[in-house]
Design an enzyme around this catalytic site. Structure first.
Site, PDB file in Angstrom:
ATOM      1  N   TYR A 144       0.596  -1.330  -0.163  1.00  0.00           N
ATOM      2  CA  TYR A 144      -0.048   0.093  -0.166  1.00  0.00           C
ATOM      3  C   TYR A 144       0.845   1.473  -0.335  1.00  0.00           C
ATOM      4  CZ  TYR A 144      -3.784   3.481   1.026  1.00  0.00           C
ATOM      5  OH  TYR A 144      -4.271   4.204   2.113  1.00  0.00           O
ATOM      6  N   ASP A 239       8.592   2.763  -0.177  1.00  0.00           N
ATOM      7  CA  ASP A 239       7.964   4.192   0.727  1.00  0.00           C
ATOM      8  C   ASP A 239       8.237   3.123   2.299  1.00  0.00           C
ATOM      9  OD1 ASP A 239       5.965   3.780   1.992  1.00  0.00           O
ATOM     10  OD2 ASP A 239       4.637   3.716   0.477  1.00  0.00           O
ATOM     11  N   LYS A 267       3.635   8.623   8.945  1.00  0.00           N
ATOM     12  CA  LYS A 267       3.376   8.502  10.333  1.00  0.00           C
ATOM     13  C   LYS A 267       3.720   8.997  11.498  1.00  0.00           C
ATOM     14  CE  LYS A 267       0.451   4.664   8.537  1.00  0.00           C
ATOM     15  NZ  LYS A 267       0.854   4.073   6.796  1.00  0.00           N
TER      16      LYS A 267
END
Ligand SMILES: *Cc1c(COP(=O)(O)O)cnc(C)c1O
Length: 428
Positions: A144, A239, A267
């Site tokens: 994702y 990522d 995050k």
């Protein structure tokens, strides 16, 4: 535990917010039942609107690595708020956090801040395309990279929970530039390079996958991607929205000693405020507007509150990097405990763990890619989730998610959790 108040709040929310939530996984569709509304959180615990205390294994999907309402972060935000909350002009704070991030992460000279992990990945791919003058990208099934159009192709977690591998609204034109490979399968990547010679701008990969449960890269996988990119002139994008500032100060590049060309963050880097970032060496970053041709912008990018929270968080991780070792030890303790009780209770399971990321799969076979991740027994997972909730433990409401261990967890919390897993798995 009763969820009367949460149910009422959810019913109200459903009237004015699609599905009652602002991000789909929160709606509990993967496990059934009603989402829990949170009132507050402190350290390792959530306090919900029904008056329950829950031990939190999600931690806002990663950012709260030092626990909820962490004092230095809260102080930084409140102090900063008094000075004004947004200017749309440069502040010194942006340079401070950028310099700190650049000093912590290997192989990057410059970093640009955005407002989410989605934006970071979207911008990183645009930059890679502009820099290489190529259109296609390779992504892996089950990885994702946020909800931007190019990535909503077998996108793991949220999307998988709902069985929508390709979202309506993503055009054929966009989809055709995203080539799909299998995680941990170098051959599938080599074949794509073979049939798209010098057309691929970049590979984007979660260097430790975390959106199909936690799936570590097999030996040689990341090295192999590096070699394939170098041979064809494509860029390698890590990522690290989930893994950055979590698995090590310098993320997976440091942990496994592999060099990426562009790195994405989110995050942890925002300390719980909406922040993303992408970074690379000078040659690539100087391709970005206003000094280069690739456009990228944001009204609230580098927002002072967000930068203050992120700076406080990174500072603490930088000065105190024993935190990463301590997190790893706590997670190993939890892993061993879960292993013991599930084995004793004769449950078929697989546990994957890297540092403070861990996932329990109700699978007979190892989980190494999206295919094997989907092989888990979802009915057992639902019982597991709701059983733990009754015991006062909150794990992700989907079988495709990683648990994020926070440093605020005590060994008592971990023992309590292992005991609860024993109780719950006896009743499967
Ligand atoms: C969470 C996540 C994203 C998206 O970040 P948002 O802030 O939710 O947009 C991208 N990539 C990875 C690996 C993630 O875990």
């Amino acid at each position: 535990m009763l969820y009367q108040r949460s149910s009422e709040l959810f019913a109200e929310a459903e009237k004015v917010i699609p599905g009652g939530v602002n991000s789909p996984v929160r709606a509990f569709k993967g496990v059934g039942g009603t989402p829990i509304f949170v009132k507050s959180a402190k350290g390792a615990y959530l306090y919900d609107e029904d008056g329950n205390r829950l031990i939190d294994y999600i931690n806002s999907w990663g950012p709260m690595i030092l626990g909820h309402a962490h004092e230095p972060v809260i102080r930084a935000i409140t102090e900063r708020a008094k000075l004004g909350t947004s200017f749309g002009m440069p502040t010194e704070l942006e340079t401070q956090i950028a310099a700190l991030a650049v000093s912590m992460v290997p192989n990057i000279d410059k970093i640009r801040f955005v407002n989410s992990g989605t934006e970071a990945c979207m911008s990183a791919v645009r930059l890679a395309r502009g820099f290489t003058k190529r259109d296609k990208i390779i992504k892996f099934s089950g990885c994702y990279h946020g909800h931007s159009d190019s990535f909503l192709i077998q996108a793991g977690s949220g999307a998988s929970t709902f069985g929508i591998p390709n979202s309506p609204g993503v055009t054929q034109g966009t989809a055709k530039d995203t080539l799909l490979a299998n995680y941990n399968d170098l051959e599938s990547v080599a074949q794509l390079f073979e049939s798209n010679k010098e057309e691929i701008a970049a590979i984007i990969v979660e260097p430790v996958a975390g959106n199909m449960g936690c799936v570590p890269p097999l030996n040689g996988f990341l090295e192999g991607l590096r070699k394939l990119c170098d041979a064809d002139g494509a860029l390698l994008i890590f990522d690290e929205v989930m893994t950055g500032f979590r698995l090590a100060k310098g993320g997976v590049q440091e942990l496994f000693g592999i060099k990426a060309d562009i790195v994405c963050f989110g995050k942890v880097i925002g300390g719980g405020l909406p922040v993303g970032a992408f970074a690379a060496r000078n040659e690539i970053m100087n391709y970005l507007s206003p000094i280069g041709p690739v456009y990228q912008a944001g009204t609230l990018s580098g927002n002072p509150l967000a930068m203050a929270a992120g700076f406080a968080m990174l500072n603490e991780l930088n000065q105190n990097d024993v935190i990463f070792k301590r997190l790893d030890e706590k997670t190993t303790y939890l892993e061993n405990g879960i292993r013991d009780v599930l084995t004793k209770n004769q449950i078929a399971f697989t546990i994957n763990k890297v540092g403070s990321m861990i996932s329990v799969h109700f699978n007979e076979t190892p989980v190494i890619d999206f295919q094997t991740a989907k092989g888990g027994d979802n009915e057992t997972f639902k019982k597991f989730f709701h059983g733990l909730l009754k015991e006062g433990i909150y794990i992700a409401p989907s079988a495709y998610e990683t648990w994020f261990i926070t440093d605020a967890l005590t060994y008592e919390d971990l023992d309590f959790t292992i005991k609860a897993i024993d109780t719950v798995s006896k009743q499967f």
